[in-house]
Write an enzyme that holds these catalytic residues in place. Structure first.
Site, PDB file in Angstrom:
ATOM      1  N   GLU A   1      -4.365  -1.602 -10.230  1.00 56.05           N
ATOM      2  CA  GLU A   1      -5.816  -1.549  -9.992  1.00 56.05           C
ATOM      3  C   GLU A   1      -6.570  -1.796 -11.286  1.00 56.05           C
ATOM      4  O   GLU A   1      -6.647  -0.913 -12.137  1.00 56.05           O
ATOM      5  CB  GLU A   1      -6.199  -0.195  -9.396  1.00 56.05           C
ATOM      6  CG  GLU A   1      -5.677  -0.051  -7.983  1.00 56.05           C
ATOM      7  CD  GLU A   1      -6.495   0.901  -7.127  1.00 56.05           C
ATOM      8  OE1 GLU A   1      -7.702   1.023  -7.346  1.00 56.05           O
ATOM      9  OE2 GLU A   1      -5.882   1.518  -6.243  1.00 56.05           O
TER      10      GLU A   1
ATOM     11  N   LYS B   1     -12.029   4.564  15.659  1.00 56.48           N
ATOM     12  CA  LYS B   1     -11.956   4.010  14.295  1.00 56.48           C
ATOM     13  C   LYS B   1     -11.818   2.490  14.346  1.00 56.48           C
ATOM     14  O   LYS B   1     -12.491   1.752  13.636  1.00 56.48           O
ATOM     15  CB  LYS B   1     -10.775   4.651  13.558  1.00 56.48           C
ATOM     16  CG  LYS B   1     -10.607   4.210  12.095  1.00 56.48           C
ATOM     17  CD  LYS B   1     -11.283   5.140  11.148  1.00 56.48           C
ATOM     18  CE  LYS B   1     -11.351   4.616   9.728  1.00 56.48           C
ATOM     19  NZ  LYS B   1     -10.381   5.194   8.838  1.00 56.48           N
TER      20      LYS B   1
ATOM     21  N   ASN C   1      -0.636   3.963   1.185  1.00 60.90           N
ATOM     22  CA  ASN C   1      -1.416   4.755   2.128  1.00 60.90           C
ATOM     23  C   ASN C   1      -0.970   4.394   3.558  1.00 60.90           C
ATOM     24  O   ASN C   1      -1.336   3.350   4.100  1.00 60.90           O
ATOM     25  CB  ASN C   1      -2.904   4.451   1.916  1.00 60.90           C
ATOM     26  CG  ASN C   1      -3.792   5.299   2.790  1.00 60.90           C
ATOM     27  OD1 ASN C   1      -3.426   5.669   3.899  1.00 60.90           O
ATOM     28  ND2 ASN C   1      -4.984   5.597   2.297  1.00 60.90           N
TER      29      ASN C   1
ATOM     30  N   THR D   1       0.842  -1.195   0.000  1.00 61.44           N
ATOM     31  CA  THR D   1       0.000   0.000   0.000  1.00 61.44           C
ATOM     32  C   THR D   1       0.874   1.241   0.000  1.00 61.44           C
ATOM     33  O   THR D   1       2.000   1.210   0.502  1.00 61.44           O
ATOM     34  CB  THR D   1      -0.945   0.029   1.226  1.00 61.44           C
ATOM     35  OG1 THR D   1      -1.768   1.198   1.147  1.00 61.44           O
ATOM     36  CG2 THR D   1      -0.201   0.042   2.551  1.00 61.44           C
TER      37      THR D   1
ATOM     38  N   ASP E   1      -8.348  -3.300  -0.964  1.00 61.61           N
ATOM     39  CA  ASP E   1      -9.034  -2.285  -1.750  1.00 61.61           C
ATOM     40  C   ASP E   1     -10.284  -1.900  -0.971  1.00 61.61           C
ATOM     41  O   ASP E   1     -10.994  -2.767  -0.460  1.00 61.61           O
ATOM     42  CB  ASP E   1      -9.389  -2.809  -3.145  1.00 61.61           C
ATOM     43  CG  ASP E   1      -9.505  -1.651  -4.116  1.00 61.61           C
ATOM     44  OD1 ASP E   1      -8.487  -0.962  -4.345  1.00 61.61           O
ATOM     45  OD2 ASP E   1     -10.609  -1.384  -4.623  1.00 61.61           O
TER      46      ASP E   1
ATOM     47  N   ASP F   1     -12.973  10.193   6.185  1.00 61.93           N
ATOM     48  CA  ASP F   1     -13.217  10.121   7.637  1.00 61.93           C
ATOM     49  C   ASP F   1     -13.978  11.336   8.187  1.00 61.93           C
ATOM     50  O   ASP F   1     -14.809  11.171   9.090  1.00 61.93           O
ATOM     51  CB  ASP F   1     -11.896   9.955   8.407  1.00 61.93           C
ATOM     52  CG  ASP F   1     -11.402   8.519   8.397  1.00 61.93           C
ATOM     53  OD1 ASP F   1     -12.196   7.614   8.076  1.00 61.93           O
ATOM     54  OD2 ASP F   1     -10.225   8.293   8.719  1.00 61.93           O
TER      55      ASP F   1
ATOM     56  N   HIS G   1     -14.445  -0.791   8.859  1.00 60.42           N
ATOM     57  CA  HIS G   1     -14.445  -1.854   7.866  1.00 60.42           C
ATOM     58  C   HIS G   1     -13.079  -2.533   7.798  1.00 60.42           C
ATOM     59  O   HIS G   1     -12.969  -3.734   7.713  1.00 60.42           O
ATOM     60  CB  HIS G   1     -14.815  -1.253   6.505  1.00 60.42           C
ATOM     61  CG  HIS G   1     -14.019  -0.030   6.139  1.00 60.42           C
ATOM     62  ND1 HIS G   1     -13.898   1.056   6.975  1.00 60.42           N
ATOM     63  CD2 HIS G   1     -13.267   0.281   5.033  1.00 60.42           C
ATOM     64  CE1 HIS G   1     -13.130   1.981   6.410  1.00 60.42           C
ATOM     65  NE2 HIS G   1     -12.736   1.530   5.234  1.00 60.42           N
ATOM     66  N   ARG G   2     -12.028  -1.709   7.904  1.00 59.07           N
ATOM     67  CA  ARG G   2     -10.658  -2.254   7.810  1.00 59.07           C
ATOM     68  C   ARG G   2     -10.338  -3.094   9.042  1.00 59.07           C
ATOM     69  O   ARG G   2      -9.749  -4.171   8.936  1.00 59.07           O
ATOM     70  CB  ARG G   2      -9.677  -1.077   7.683  1.00 59.07           C
ATOM     71  CG  ARG G   2      -8.215  -1.469   7.531  1.00 59.07           C
ATOM     72  CD  ARG G   2      -7.397  -0.308   7.030  1.00 59.07           C
ATOM     73  NE  ARG G   2      -7.919   0.164   5.752  1.00 59.07           N
ATOM     74  CZ  ARG G   2      -8.678   1.267   5.599  1.00 59.07           C
ATOM     75  NH1 ARG G   2      -8.952   2.037   6.638  1.00 59.07           N
ATOM     76  NH2 ARG G   2      -9.151   1.593   4.419  1.00 59.07           N
TER      77      ARG G   2
HETATM   78  P1  ITT Z   1      -3.406   1.960  -1.816  1.00 59.04           P
HETATM   79  O1  ITT Z   1      -4.129   1.687  -3.126  1.00 59.04           O
HETATM   80  O2  ITT Z   1      -1.990   2.376  -2.023  1.00 59.04           O
HETATM   81  O3  ITT Z   1      -3.565   0.866  -0.801  1.00 59.04           O
HETATM   82  P2  ITT Z   1      -5.462   4.005  -1.541  1.00 59.04           P
HETATM   83  O4  ITT Z   1      -5.762   5.032  -0.498  1.00 59.04           O
HETATM   84  O5  ITT Z   1      -5.392   4.476  -2.962  1.00 59.04           O
HETATM   85  O6  ITT Z   1      -4.107   3.259  -1.132  1.00 59.04           O
HETATM   86  P3  ITT Z   1      -7.742   2.427  -2.286  1.00 59.04           P
HETATM   87  O7  ITT Z   1      -7.374   2.367  -3.726  1.00 59.04           O
HETATM   88  O8  ITT Z   1      -8.281   1.195  -1.643  1.00 59.04           O
HETATM   89  O9  ITT Z   1      -6.497   2.848  -1.400  1.00 59.04           O
HETATM   90  O10 ITT Z   1      -8.724   3.668  -2.098  1.00 59.04           O
HETATM   91  C1  ITT Z   1      -9.652   3.709  -1.103  1.00 59.04           C
HETATM   92  C2  ITT Z   1     -10.097   5.145  -0.896  1.00 59.04           C
HETATM   93  O11 ITT Z   1     -11.349   5.103  -0.202  1.00 59.04           O
HETATM   94  C3  ITT Z   1      -9.138   5.905   0.003  1.00 59.04           C
HETATM   95  O12 ITT Z   1      -8.152   6.600  -0.722  1.00 59.04           O
HETATM   96  C4  ITT Z   1     -10.083   6.852   0.751  1.00 59.04           C
HETATM   97  O13 ITT Z   1     -10.345   8.008  -0.022  1.00 59.04           O
HETATM   98  C5  ITT Z   1     -11.348   6.021   0.859  1.00 59.04           C
HETATM   99  N1  ITT Z   1     -11.297   5.249   2.108  1.00 59.04           N
HETATM  100  C6  ITT Z   1     -11.133   3.904   2.253  1.00 59.04           C
HETATM  101  N2  ITT Z   1     -11.096   3.558   3.542  1.00 59.04           N
HETATM  102  C7  ITT Z   1     -11.237   4.691   4.237  1.00 59.04           C
HETATM  103  C8  ITT Z   1     -11.246   4.991   5.610  1.00 59.04           C
HETATM  104  O14 ITT Z   1     -11.056   4.075   6.531  1.00 59.04           O
HETATM  105  N3  ITT Z   1     -11.412   6.266   5.964  1.00 59.04           N
HETATM  106  C9  ITT Z   1     -11.579   7.235   5.057  1.00 59.04           C
HETATM  107  N4  ITT Z   1     -11.561   7.053   3.741  1.00 59.04           N
HETATM  108  C10 ITT Z   1     -11.380   5.781   3.319  1.00 59.04           C
END
Ligand code: ITT
Length: 204
Positions: A48, A176, A21, A19, A77, A156, A181-182
């Site tokens: 993706e 959180k 993130n 990731t 994802d 968030d 969900h995570r």
């Molecule tokens: P990676 O692909 O590098 O893992 P990413 O942030 O791009 O990081 P995703 O493609 O899964 O991950 O995108 C999910 C998006 O959904 C994320 O960027 C947020 O904008 C939103 N999101 C997902 N989970 C969230 C959470 O717990 N809190 C807030 N926003 C969330």
């Protein structure tokens, strides 16, 4: 806060979370820590594919990354699905957050009285030799009328989980981890991991 240094693929005792993130990574780590499961961040862009199923997107990326890096990896994802917007932004959440952002989503919701939404996370655990294992987590809630709170990331500041009165961004880490969900998905992964690998920290 950025990715930990990559180490050699021969570090067989670690789950690598692919990731970019760092928030996602920190959340996963907080959930897995009490189970004694070690996770590290592999700061590398996941592939993706264009699908509406988060599970399919995660699985494809995990299988590809495990082969490429020759190690056991986890890919997640996730997305925010808003009922009044017919599930938008869903799998496009990352892009939508970068483009119109939280305020843009609030504008789309301006005249909506029905504010139900949910977050979903799909995890795929893949290793070069074994077949992929998948886990999912979902949290229902509502979209707030205004952005509130400074903690967390992404959407968030506008998501209030069901049964609570604060946004994820107001609540902070414990809040959180209680609802997210995570956290749900990574707890499922942890229970599976412990059941399947009684000696935690062994390779999947
Ligand atoms: P990676 O692909 O590098 O893992 P990413 O942030 O791009 O990081 P995703 O493609 O899964 O991950 O995108 C999910 C998006 O959904 C994320 O960027 C947020 O904008 C939103 N999101 C997902 N989970 C969230 C959470 O717990 N809190 C807030 N926003 C969330």
């Amino acid at each position: 806060m950025h990715g930990e240094a990559d180490t050699s693929p021969s570090d067989k005792r670690t789950l690598w979370f692919v990731t970019q993130n760092a928030h996602k990574y920190q959340e996963a780590r907080r959930v897995l820590d009490p189970f004694g499961i070690k996770i590290r961040m592999l700061d590398y862009p996941k592939t993706e594919i264009q699908r509406t199923s988060l599970g399919e997107i995660a699985k494809f990326a995990a299988e590809e990354a495990s082969k490429k890096h020759n190690r056991t990896v986890v890919v997640e994802d996730s997305g925010l699905f808003v009922r009044a917007l017919k599930g938008f932004p869903g799998p496009f959440s990352s892009y939508v957050h970068v483009t119109i952002g939280v305020e843009g989503l609030l504008r789309l919701m301006r005249r909506q009285r029905r504010r139900e939404a949910y977050f979903q996370a799909s995890l795929a655990l893949a290793s070069p030799r074994n077949s992929c294992v998948e886990f999912a987590g979902k949290v229902n809630g509502t979209i707030s009328h205004k952005s509130a709170g400074t903690k967390g990331f992404g959407f968030d500041p506008i998501f209030i989980p069901k049964g609570a009165r604060r946004t994820f961004a107001q609540g902070g880490t414990e809040f959180k981890d209680k609802y997210s969900h995570r956290a749900i998905a990574f707890r499922k992964l942890a229970l599976w991991y412990i059941r399947t690998k009684p000696e935690t920290n062994s390779q999947v």
